[in-house]
Scaffold this active site. Sequence first.
Site, short mmCIF file in Angstrom:
data_model
loop_
_atom_site.label_atom_id
_atom_site.label_comp_id
_atom_site.label_asym_id
_atom_site.label_seq_id
_atom_site.Cartn_x
_atom_site.Cartn_y
_atom_site.Cartn_z
N ASP A 49 41.37 66.78 50.97
CA ASP A 49 41.50 68.05 50.26
C ASP A 49 42.94 68.57 50.30
OD1 ASP A 49 38.87 67.49 51.16
OD2 ASP A 49 38.28 69.57 50.94
N HIS A 51 43.57 71.56 48.09
CA HIS A 51 43.21 72.96 47.89
C HIS A 51 44.38 73.85 47.48
CE1 HIS A 51 38.98 73.33 48.55
NE2 HIS A 51 39.00 72.70 49.72
N ASP A 78 38.76 68.10 45.66
CA ASP A 78 39.19 69.45 46.07
C ASP A 78 40.70 69.61 45.96
OD1 ASP A 78 36.53 69.92 46.51
OD2 ASP A 78 36.76 70.63 48.57
N ASP A 81 41.50 75.53 44.11
CA ASP A 81 40.81 76.64 44.79
C ASP A 81 41.44 76.94 46.15
OD1 ASP A 81 39.00 77.38 42.82
OD2 ASP A 81 37.40 76.07 43.56
N ARG A 82 41.21 78.16 46.60
CA ARG A 82 41.68 78.70 47.88
C ARG A 82 43.19 78.88 47.89
NH1 ARG A 82 37.25 79.06 51.16
NH2 ARG A 82 35.61 77.49 50.95
N ASN A 110 33.61 68.86 45.39
CA ASN A 110 32.68 69.93 45.05
C ASN A 110 33.38 71.14 44.44
OD1 ASN A 110 33.68 70.26 47.86
ND2 ASN A 110 32.46 72.13 47.82
N HIS A 111 34.71 71.26 44.64
CA HIS A 111 35.44 72.38 44.04
C HIS A 111 35.93 72.08 42.63
CE1 HIS A 111 35.85 75.66 47.01
NE2 HIS A 111 35.48 74.71 47.84
N HIS A 159 34.09 62.05 48.24
CA HIS A 159 34.51 63.35 48.74
C HIS A 159 33.58 63.87 49.84
CE1 HIS A 159 36.31 67.29 48.92
NE2 HIS A 159 35.10 67.82 48.82
N ARG A 207 25.94 74.01 54.57
CA ARG A 207 26.47 74.62 53.34
C ARG A 207 25.37 75.13 52.42
NH1 ARG A 207 31.85 72.38 52.96
NH2 ARG A 207 32.11 70.58 54.34
N HIS A 234 36.35 66.69 52.56
CA HIS A 234 35.37 67.76 52.46
C HIS A 234 35.31 68.71 53.66
CE1 HIS A 234 31.97 69.69 50.60
NE2 HIS A 234 31.03 69.15 51.33
#
Length: 304
Positions: A49, A51, A78, A81-82, A110-111, A159, A207, A234
């Site tokens: 990730d 991110h 990923d 995001d964030r 997943n993002h 992932h 999750r 992940h």
Amino acid sequence: MMDDFKNEKRLHRRYAFQIVLQIREMLQALPSLVDIDVPEGKHFTVCGDVHGQFYDLVNIFQLNGLPSEDNPYLFNGDFVDRGSFSVEVILTLFAFKCMCPSAMYLARGNHESKSMNKIYGFEGEVRAKLNDKFVELFAEVFCCLPLAHVINGKVFVVHGGLFSVDGVKLSDIRAIDRFCEPPEEGLMCELLWSDPQPLPGRGPSKRGVGLSFGGDVTKRFLEENKLDLVLRSHEVKDEGYEVEHDGKLITVFSAPNYCDQVMFQLRGCSVTRTMDFLFLQLVTMPHPQVKPMAYANNFMGLFS
């Protein structure tokens, strides 16, 4: 382009459109499970990730070299995001893929989905730095990303993780129709969302999506598909990576100082044909004073 991004400049929308439209065409032609051959004596780098941490992405390339045919990378989902430089990250990765397809492999995380992007900042960042049209365009491109890779027929790279049922073959993954938003159950969902657990068997996911799977599940999947290792991302790891399930599963996470809160040391790995691993040390890099989640207005609104 990367130098401009480092100086907080933006790419003209015309060129951003060219990159994203070209990458859409390239990704549409790929299978859901991509095979990668690393010739003997060559190396291959897998990153977890990122991110939206563009300045840490730049640091990876400074430490390990820019992507090229002789220095290929796989970014394992990923990307966005964030972190508040997701547009810079995704355009950089897409541009390298357009420039040299064999230098850059990209997997869905997943993002890479509408629902996550709406909450965790990417959608707001795209609207601010590009325009509304790009929100839908990126969502369409994310649905074209492959779901998993196999390196030299031995390393399964995904992932999230493995499945709620035994007997899943690589052919089943190749057969997934991935051109959609991730469903809430089934193989595609579990590839993007699942996590390993220390106990054998399977359990509910922390999750609320996917599942937790034990070392016995990993062992059976590898044996049934004549593989040696699961390499996944992940999850945040204190050292940036963790080896689990009797050495049969490695998690690698590539966002040091994640969300400006957590300090990490190790974060990427170089995979060779002989299954040797070199974990690339990363330290957090300074970035402009834009806080993580700066564009996540919808998310922040949930608490207002």
